[in-house]
Design a protein around this motif. Structure first.
Motif, PDB file in Angstrom:
ATOM      1  N   GLY A   1      30.743  64.147  34.096  1.00 18.54           N
ATOM      2  CA  GLY A   1      32.197  64.086  34.128  1.00 18.54           C
ATOM      3  C   GLY A   1      32.801  65.184  34.969  1.00 18.54           C
ATOM      4  O   GLY A   1      32.091  65.974  35.593  1.00 18.54           O
ATOM      5  N   VAL A   2      34.120  65.229  34.967  1.00 19.74           N
ATOM      6  CA  VAL A   2      34.834  66.256  35.728  1.00 19.74           C
ATOM      7  C   VAL A   2      35.984  66.779  34.880  1.00 19.74           C
ATOM      8  O   VAL A   2      36.673  66.016  34.200  1.00 19.74           O
ATOM      9  CB  VAL A   2      35.350  65.712  37.075  1.00 19.74           C
ATOM     10  N   ASN A   3      36.164  68.079  34.899  1.00 23.63           N
ATOM     11  CA  ASN A   3      37.235  68.737  34.156  1.00 23.63           C
ATOM     12  C   ASN A   3      38.372  69.073  35.110  1.00 23.63           C
ATOM     13  O   ASN A   3      38.161  69.753  36.121  1.00 23.63           O
ATOM     14  CB  ASN A   3      36.677  70.017  33.503  1.00 23.63           C
ATOM     15  N   LEU A   4      39.579  68.587  34.790  1.00 22.86           N
ATOM     16  CA  LEU A   4      40.762  68.866  35.600  1.00 22.86           C
ATOM     17  C   LEU A   4      41.738  69.717  34.786  1.00 22.86           C
ATOM     18  O   LEU A   4      41.922  69.489  33.590  1.00 22.86           O
ATOM     19  CB  LEU A   4      41.456  67.563  36.017  1.00 22.86           C
ATOM     20  N   ILE A   5      42.360  70.684  35.437  1.00 26.08           N
ATOM     21  CA  ILE A   5      43.336  71.550  34.780  1.00 26.08           C
ATOM     22  C   ILE A   5      44.711  70.891  34.851  1.00 26.08           C
ATOM     23  O   ILE A   5      45.197  70.569  35.950  1.00 26.08           O
ATOM     24  CB  ILE A   5      43.387  72.940  35.442  1.00 26.08           C
ATOM     25  N   THR A   6      45.335  70.680  33.698  1.00 29.16           N
ATOM     26  CA  THR A   6      46.594  69.934  33.664  1.00 29.16           C
ATOM     27  C   THR A   6      47.720  70.621  34.434  1.00 29.16           C
ATOM     28  O   THR A   6      48.652  69.952  34.880  1.00 29.16           O
ATOM     29  CB  THR A   6      47.052  69.715  32.208  1.00 29.16           C
ATOM     30  N   LEU A   7      47.634  71.949  34.598  1.00 33.50           N
ATOM     31  CA  LEU A   7      48.684  72.682  35.311  1.00 33.50           C
ATOM     32  C   LEU A   7      48.479  72.695  36.823  1.00 33.50           C
ATOM     33  O   LEU A   7      49.294  73.260  37.554  1.00 33.50           O
ATOM     34  CB  LEU A   7      48.762  74.129  34.793  1.00 33.50           C
ATOM     35  N   HIS A   8      47.391  72.092  37.300  1.00 32.44           N
ATOM     36  CA  HIS A   8      47.122  72.075  38.746  1.00 32.44           C
ATOM     37  C   HIS A   8      48.267  71.337  39.455  1.00 32.44           C
ATOM     38  O   HIS A   8      48.636  70.225  39.050  1.00 32.44           O
ATOM     39  CB  HIS A   8      45.799  71.364  39.024  1.00 32.44           C
ATOM     40  N   PRO A   9      48.827  71.922  40.514  1.00 30.48           N
ATOM     41  CA  PRO A   9      49.958  71.281  41.194  1.00 30.48           C
ATOM     42  C   PRO A   9      49.617  69.945  41.842  1.00 30.48           C
ATOM     43  O   PRO A   9      50.508  69.146  42.122  1.00 30.48           O
ATOM     44  CB  PRO A   9      50.370  72.328  42.245  1.00 30.48           C
TER      45      PRO A   9
ATOM     46  N   SER B   1      33.291  58.204  35.550  1.00 34.17           N
ATOM     47  CA  SER B   1      33.382  57.517  34.259  1.00 34.17           C
ATOM     48  C   SER B   1      34.220  58.275  33.234  1.00 34.17           C
ATOM     49  O   SER B   1      34.853  57.664  32.367  1.00 34.17           O
ATOM     50  CB  SER B   1      31.978  57.288  33.692  1.00 34.17           C
ATOM     51  N   HIS B   2      34.230  59.617  33.316  1.00 34.62           N
ATOM     52  CA  HIS B   2      34.923  60.442  32.326  1.00 34.62           C
ATOM     53  C   HIS B   2      35.693  61.560  33.015  1.00 34.62           C
ATOM     54  O   HIS B   2      35.139  62.263  33.880  1.00 34.62           O
ATOM     55  CB  HIS B   2      33.929  61.083  31.353  1.00 34.62           C
ATOM     56  N   ILE B   3      36.945  61.725  32.618  1.00 30.89           N
ATOM     57  CA  ILE B   3      37.784  62.811  33.131  1.00 30.89           C
ATOM     58  C   ILE B   3      38.255  63.641  31.942  1.00 30.89           C
ATOM     59  O   ILE B   3      38.851  63.105  31.000  1.00 30.89           O
ATOM     60  CB  ILE B   3      38.991  62.270  33.919  1.00 30.89           C
ATOM     61  N   VAL B   4      37.953  64.931  31.983  1.00 37.67           N
ATOM     62  CA  VAL B   4      38.339  65.845  30.907  1.00 37.67           C
ATOM     63  C   VAL B   4      39.581  66.610  31.355  1.00 37.67           C
ATOM     64  O   VAL B   4      39.576  67.235  32.419  1.00 37.67           O
ATOM     65  CB  VAL B   4      37.199  66.833  30.587  1.00 37.67           C
ATOM     66  N   LEU B   5      40.629  66.551  30.559  1.00 40.60           N
ATOM     67  CA  LEU B   5      41.873  67.245  30.875  1.00 40.60           C
ATOM     68  C   LEU B   5      41.980  68.496  30.011  1.00 40.60           C
ATOM     69  O   LEU B   5      41.922  68.418  28.777  1.00 40.60           O
ATOM     70  CB  LEU B   5      43.078  66.337  30.645  1.00 40.60           C
ATOM     71  N   ALA B   6      42.133  69.646  30.648  1.00 36.13           N
ATOM     72  CA  ALA B   6      42.143  70.913  29.913  1.00 36.13           C
ATOM     73  C   ALA B   6      43.287  71.795  30.392  1.00 36.13           C
ATOM     74  O   ALA B   6      43.881  71.553  31.438  1.00 36.13           O
ATOM     75  CB  ALA B   6      40.811  71.645  30.112  1.00 36.13           C
ATOM     76  N   GLY B   7      43.592  72.817  29.590  1.00 32.39           N
ATOM     77  CA  GLY B   7      44.591  73.800  30.011  1.00 32.39           C
ATOM     78  C   GLY B   7      45.997  73.510  29.529  1.00 32.39           C
ATOM     79  O   GLY B   7      46.937  74.175  29.957  1.00 32.39           O
TER      80      GLY B   7
END
Length: 344
Positions: free
Chosen positions: A79-87, A102-108
């Motif tokens: 999967g991949v982790n994306l930071i929710t505050l990323h512009p 297949s999977h996207i992890v949203l963090a922050g």
């Protein structure tokens, strides 16, 4: 309980997590900036776990290249982790969907409106972090396909509540989707305990830093090997006007410099040299550069050596597959010990 029955019992405990991730083991790799890149992530997935790329502050084209490079190293799910505050969050999601992740992890932080819907409509599963029952319920209602609960024992940015308390609060309350537990898990016996409490799987970070496949600098790894649980401490906020999300890292000159840096920024704000937003950004940006200096350059004196309290259980550099096997063996040994006790 013999080994075959113990394995069958463990498989049953985390079957939901295995099905959700599409893996042999319901063990997610924590997304650690500069550490969780193609080499470690592919090694975790190749060993039967579920590696997760830490996108950090990557722009879309860099993330695309990293995902393609990872896919070249493994045929297993990751999967991949994306930071929710990323512009550029929306564009980063587009990259992931275009590559059929297949999977996207949203963090922050709480995902912005539309992000969860876009991910699900794009054919991917959305995984979100929840620090409280109410937020977990809100995320599930908004469309999260799975939840990660991470306690304050974890490395990097942390919340105020321990993993054990979060697990007791959230696992009985959230049953609609799989829930993965993270923070301070350093042994298979602890992993088993959370699975028996209702977790669908676990997320591990600190134990993977010293994997052979990890590109972390040798000095960074040595700091982990030498570190004890009490050495991994949270950063301190010195002015309530400038809230700081605590960061757990090994105490060094860098943690002391962060305190001094806060004082200097606040003095400049009080003198009218910075507005509040600019001052807050300066404080937050401290960690990005400090972490890279430690992980990549090996500056473990003034850099940020982010580590969870399970760092005391990191005793050597070893292959990723051996780390995962150690967790499995620990869980199976605990199950076997119970059988012996019941017969005693």
């Amino acid at each position: 309980m013999d080994r075959a029955h113990a394995i069958a019992h463990l498989d049953a405990l985390w079957q939901r997590g295995r099905d959700f991730l599409g893996t042999r083991y319901a063990i997610m790799g924590g997304a650690m900036t500069w550490v969780s890149e193609r080499n470690l992530v592919s090694a975790i997935s190749n060993a039967g776990g579920f590696g997760v790329i830490a996108s950090g502050s990557m722009p879309p084209h860099i993330l695309e290249a990293e995902l393609k490079a990872t896919r070249a190293l493994t045929d297993a799910p990751f999967g991949v982790n994306l930071i929710t505050l990323h512009p550029q969050l929306d564009q980063l999601i587009d990259v992931c969907l275009d590559l059929r992740m297949s999977h996207i992890v949203l963090a922050g932080g709480l995902p912005p409106g539309g992000a969860l819907k876009k991910i699900r409509l794009g054919g991917a599963k959305a995984v979100c972090f929840a620090p409280a029952v109410a937020l977990a319920r809100k995320l599930v209602k908004s469309g999260a396909d799975a939840i990660v609960i991470e306690g304050m024992e974890a490395g990097g940015h942390i919340g105020p509540v321990s993993t054990s308390v979060l697990a007791q609060e959230i696992l009985p309350a959230i049953t609609e989707v799989p829930v993965f537990v993270a923070g301070g898990i350093g042994r298979g016996q602890a992993m088993l305990g959370y699975l028996e409490m209702g977790a669908s799987g676990v997320q591990l970070g600190t134990r993977f830093v010293c994997a052979t496949e990890s590109i972390a600098h040798p000095k960074f790894k040595l700091a982990f090997i030498r570190g004890a649980a009490r050495d991994a401490v949270p950063s301190t906020q010195i002015d309530p006007r400038f809230p700081v999300i605590p960061v757990r890292a090994l105490a060094n000159e860098g943690t002391r410099k962060f305190m001094e840096m806060q004082r200097q920024v606040i003095e400049r704000f009080n003198a009218g040299e910075l507005d509040q937003k600019a001052a807050q950004l300066e404080i937050e940006h401290f960690w990005a550069g400090a972490l890279r200096r430690a992980v990549i350059d090996g500056d473990v004196e003034t850099g940020s050596v982010m580590a969870g309290q399970s760092v005391g259980m990191v005793t050597r550099e070893e292959p990723t597959a051996d780390i995962i096997r150690d967790f499995i063996d620990g869980a199976l040994a605990a199950l076997a010990d119970r059988r012996h006790l019941s017969q005693g």
